[in-house]
Design a protein around this motif. Structure first.
Motif, mmCIF file in Angstrom:
data_model
loop_
_atom_site.group_PDB
_atom_site.id
_atom_site.type_symbol
_atom_site.label_atom_id
_atom_site.label_comp_id
_atom_site.label_asym_id
_atom_site.label_seq_id
_atom_site.Cartn_x
_atom_site.Cartn_y
_atom_site.Cartn_z
ATOM 1 N N THR A 110 -101.070 30.624 -76.140
ATOM 2 C CA THR A 110 -100.790 32.274 -76.063
ATOM 3 C C THR A 110 -101.272 33.001 -74.991
ATOM 4 O O THR A 110 -100.620 34.379 -75.017
ATOM 5 N N PHE A 111 -102.060 32.312 -73.794
ATOM 6 C CA PHE A 111 -102.989 33.214 -73.032
ATOM 7 C C PHE A 111 -102.021 33.269 -71.822
ATOM 8 O O PHE A 111 -101.125 32.238 -71.913
ATOM 9 N N PRO A 112 -102.335 34.390 -70.824
ATOM 10 C CA PRO A 112 -101.129 33.936 -69.518
ATOM 11 C C PRO A 112 -101.406 33.190 -68.795
ATOM 12 O O PRO A 112 -102.018 32.780 -68.842
ATOM 13 N N ALA A 113 -99.911 31.949 -68.724
ATOM 14 C CA ALA A 113 -99.814 31.483 -67.881
ATOM 15 C C ALA A 113 -99.944 31.389 -66.928
ATOM 16 O O ALA A 113 -100.437 30.581 -65.661
ATOM 17 N N ASP A 114 -100.075 33.195 -66.459
ATOM 18 C CA ASP A 114 -100.144 32.955 -64.500
ATOM 19 C C ASP A 114 -101.853 33.519 -64.535
ATOM 20 O O ASP A 114 -102.006 33.474 -62.973
ATOM 21 N N ASN A 115 -102.223 33.089 -65.240
ATOM 22 C CA ASN A 115 -104.904 33.984 -65.031
ATOM 23 C C ASN A 115 -105.349 31.970 -64.994
ATOM 24 O O ASN A 115 -104.974 31.571 -66.389
ATOM 25 N N ARG A 116 -105.074 31.325 -63.512
ATOM 26 C CA ARG A 116 -105.679 30.036 -63.408
ATOM 27 C C ARG A 116 -106.895 29.998 -64.713
ATOM 28 O O ARG A 116 -107.307 28.863 -64.902
#
Length: 142
Positions: A110-116
């Motif tokens: 559920t966390f932003p996929a674009d934030n590694r």
């Protein structure tokens, strides 16, 4: 799979009471986890802490959602300013005079996929260090 939770298990040479106190007492938690201003293993209790790596830190917003005294602690885990909500579960089981701790961190997708920084492998590595090194060393010294 991407939606599978992180599940990590360790067995400590310590009683359930000792491990339970380590994961629920803020004065002990600061030695192996994060320094929390306050923490109580009571359903509805909200707490927060800052954590991260390098120059990037995140405010973690958490709320206790389930407590089974001496055996299970569950809290939500979110980040201020980011979408997503996950759940962290600590489950304790006796093994003779030792204690098995099983940690499950679910909802990471559920966390932003674009934030590694918020990638599943970072959570797996972080929990492995926290439980396998920090908590293990703390329990061995107390």
């Amino acid at each position: 799979m991407a939606d599978d939770p992180v599940v990590i298990e360790y067995t400590y040479n310590a009683s359930i009471d000792k491990v339970w106190t380590a994961i629920t007492d803020k004065d002990q938690m600061k030695h192996w986890y994060f320094e929390l201003e306050e923490f109580k293993p009571i359903v509805g209790f909200e707490f927060s802490f800052k954590g991260g790596k390098d120059e990037r830190t995140y405010l973690h917003l958490c709320k206790v959602v389930e407590v089974v005294e001496g055996s299970k602690l569950v809290y939500s885990w979110q980040y201020e300013g980011y979408v997503g909500r996950s759940l962290v579960t600590f489950k304790l089981s006796p093994e003779d005079t030792r204690t098995r701790l099983t940690l499950t961190h679910e909802g990471l997708e559920t966390f932003p996929a674009d934030n590694r920084d918020l990638a599943k492998e970072n959570f797996a590595a972080g929990w492995a260090y926290i439980l396998g090194t920090s908590l293990a060393n703390f329990l061995a010294k107390t």
